[in-house]
Scaffold this motif. Structure first.
Motif, PDB file in Angstrom:
ATOM      1  N   ALA A  78       0.835  -1.208   0.000  1.00  0.00           N
ATOM      2  CA  ALA A  78       0.000   0.000   0.000  1.00  0.00           C
ATOM      3  C   ALA A  78       0.868   1.255   0.000  1.00  0.00           C
ATOM      4  O   ALA A  78       0.582   2.220  -0.722  1.00  0.00           O
ATOM      5  CB  ALA A  78      -0.934   0.000   1.209  1.00  0.00           C
ATOM      6  N   ASP A  79       1.936   1.243   0.788  1.00  0.00           N
ATOM      7  CA  ASP A  79       2.845   2.387   0.836  1.00  0.00           C
ATOM      8  C   ASP A  79       3.504   2.615  -0.523  1.00  0.00           C
ATOM      9  O   ASP A  79       3.610   3.752  -0.991  1.00  0.00           O
ATOM     10  CB  ASP A  79       3.929   2.183   1.899  1.00  0.00           C
ATOM     11  CG  ASP A  79       3.397   2.248   3.308  1.00  0.00           C
ATOM     12  OD1 ASP A  79       2.223   2.643   3.482  1.00  0.00           O
ATOM     13  OD2 ASP A  79       4.142   1.899   4.242  1.00  0.00           O
ATOM     14  N   ALA A  80       3.956   1.530  -1.158  1.00  0.00           N
ATOM     15  CA  ALA A  80       4.605   1.639  -2.467  1.00  0.00           C
ATOM     16  C   ALA A  80       3.623   2.164  -3.506  1.00  0.00           C
ATOM     17  O   ALA A  80       3.975   2.989  -4.350  1.00  0.00           O
ATOM     18  CB  ALA A  80       5.160   0.287  -2.900  1.00  0.00           C
ATOM     19  N   LYS A  81       2.380   1.698  -3.423  1.00  0.00           N
ATOM     20  CA  LYS A  81       1.361   2.158  -4.370  1.00  0.00           C
ATOM     21  C   LYS A  81       1.056   3.635  -4.145  1.00  0.00           C
ATOM     22  O   LYS A  81       0.920   4.405  -5.090  1.00  0.00           O
ATOM     23  CB  LYS A  81       0.097   1.322  -4.215  1.00  0.00           C
ATOM     24  CG  LYS A  81      -0.938   1.593  -5.264  1.00  0.00           C
ATOM     25  CD  LYS A  81      -2.115   0.642  -5.150  1.00  0.00           C
ATOM     26  CE  LYS A  81      -3.108   0.894  -6.259  1.00  0.00           C
ATOM     27  NZ  LYS A  81      -4.227  -0.038  -6.208  1.00  0.00           N
ATOM     28  N   THR A  82       0.938   4.039  -2.881  1.00  0.00           N
ATOM     29  CA  THR A  82       0.664   5.430  -2.540  1.00  0.00           C
ATOM     30  C   THR A  82       1.761   6.349  -3.078  1.00  0.00           C
ATOM     31  O   THR A  82       1.487   7.440  -3.560  1.00  0.00           O
ATOM     32  CB  THR A  82       0.560   5.594  -1.009  1.00  0.00           C
ATOM     33  OG1 THR A  82      -0.490   4.767  -0.536  1.00  0.00           O
ATOM     34  CG2 THR A  82       0.297   7.025  -0.624  1.00  0.00           C
ATOM     35  N   LYS A  83       2.996   5.866  -2.998  1.00  0.00           N
ATOM     36  CA  LYS A  83       4.129   6.662  -3.470  1.00  0.00           C
ATOM     37  C   LYS A  83       4.342   6.514  -4.974  1.00  0.00           C
ATOM     38  O   LYS A  83       5.267   7.106  -5.519  1.00  0.00           O
ATOM     39  CB  LYS A  83       5.396   6.241  -2.723  1.00  0.00           C
ATOM     40  CG  LYS A  83       5.329   6.553  -1.235  1.00  0.00           C
ATOM     41  CD  LYS A  83       6.550   6.067  -0.514  1.00  0.00           C
ATOM     42  CE  LYS A  83       6.404   6.393   0.974  1.00  0.00           C
ATOM     43  NZ  LYS A  83       7.593   6.066   1.724  1.00  0.00           N
ATOM     44  N   ALA A  84       3.511   5.720  -5.634  1.00  0.00           N
ATOM     45  CA  ALA A  84       3.570   5.490  -7.083  1.00  0.00           C
ATOM     46  C   ALA A  84       4.955   5.026  -7.532  1.00  0.00           C
ATOM     47  O   ALA A  84       5.481   5.476  -8.547  1.00  0.00           O
ATOM     48  CB  ALA A  84       3.139   6.742  -7.852  1.00  0.00           C
ATOM     49  N   LEU A  85       5.537   4.094  -6.768  1.00  0.00           N
ATOM     50  CA  LEU A  85       6.864   3.581  -7.097  1.00  0.00           C
ATOM     51  C   LEU A  85       6.769   2.492  -8.158  1.00  0.00           C
ATOM     52  O   LEU A  85       5.839   1.693  -8.150  1.00  0.00           O
ATOM     53  CB  LEU A  85       7.537   3.019  -5.843  1.00  0.00           C
ATOM     54  CG  LEU A  85       7.733   3.998  -4.689  1.00  0.00           C
ATOM     55  CD1 LEU A  85       8.304   3.288  -3.484  1.00  0.00           C
ATOM     56  CD2 LEU A  85       8.633   5.145  -5.110  1.00  0.00           C
ATOM     57  N   LYS A  86       7.748   2.466  -9.039  1.00  0.00           N
ATOM     58  CA  LYS A  86       7.788   1.480 -10.119  1.00  0.00           C
ATOM     59  C   LYS A  86       9.203   0.917 -10.260  1.00  0.00           C
ATOM     60  O   LYS A  86      10.174   1.548  -9.861  1.00  0.00           O
ATOM     61  CB  LYS A  86       7.400   2.117 -11.455  1.00  0.00           C
ATOM     62  CG  LYS A  86       6.080   2.852 -11.449  1.00  0.00           C
ATOM     63  CD  LYS A  86       5.001   1.998 -12.022  1.00  0.00           C
ATOM     64  CE  LYS A  86       3.741   2.841 -12.162  1.00  0.00           C
ATOM     65  NZ  LYS A  86       2.553   2.241 -11.801  1.00  0.00           N
ATOM     66  N   GLY A  87       9.302  -0.259 -10.830  1.00  0.00           N
ATOM     67  CA  GLY A  87      10.584  -0.864 -11.187  1.00  0.00           C
ATOM     68  C   GLY A  87      11.545  -1.037 -10.027  1.00  0.00           C
ATOM     69  O   GLY A  87      11.174  -1.488  -8.941  1.00  0.00           O
ATOM     70  N   ASP A  88      12.800  -0.677 -10.281  1.00  0.00           N
ATOM     71  CA  ASP A  88      13.860  -0.862  -9.285  1.00  0.00           C
ATOM     72  C   ASP A  88      13.622  -0.041  -8.029  1.00  0.00           C
ATOM     73  O   ASP A  88      13.968  -0.471  -6.926  1.00  0.00           O
ATOM     74  CB  ASP A  88      15.227  -0.499  -9.877  1.00  0.00           C
ATOM     75  CG  ASP A  88      15.681  -1.497 -10.935  1.00  0.00           C
ATOM     76  OD1 ASP A  88      15.203  -2.650 -10.909  1.00  0.00           O
ATOM     77  OD2 ASP A  88      16.504  -1.125 -11.791  1.00  0.00           O
TER      78      ASP A  88
END
Length: 96
Positions: free
Chosen positions: A31-41
């Motif tokens: 959820a945190d990664a999605k909220t921060k819109a992180l992608k790839g590496d």
């Protein structure tokens, strides 16, 4: 035979209980990664750090993020936001 089955059942239940905190941690990190819109590496690195965070330091930060998520969700629900409007609100709310 019954005792063996009972013991096996108890072990399986204990295994599920032990896996639960890790499962919750995975959900929170995702959820945190999605909220921060992180992608790839960048996302991989974030997930590695998030999942390897120890219980002491990581739990406080995760608890704060979870509280923030609950509050933002409640606010969005109260305002009856949907679709893109809700997404924008949640992004703004969680980034504060």
């Amino acid at each position: 035979m019954r005792a063996l089955l009972l013991s096996l059942s108890l072990c399986l239940c204990a295994g599920v209980a032990l896996a639960s905190p890790q499962t919750e941690k995975m959900k929170t990190c995702n959820a945190d990664a999605k909220t921060k819109a992180l992608k790839g590496d960048e996302r991989k690195a974030f997930m590695k750090d998030c999942l390897s965070a120890d219980g002491a330091g990581g739990a406080t930060a995760k608890g704060t993020q979870q509280d923030k998520m609950k509050t933002c969700n409640a606010d969005a629900k109260t305002k009856d936001l949907k679709g893109d409007e809700r997404k924008a609100f949640m992004k703004d709310c969680l980034s504060k």
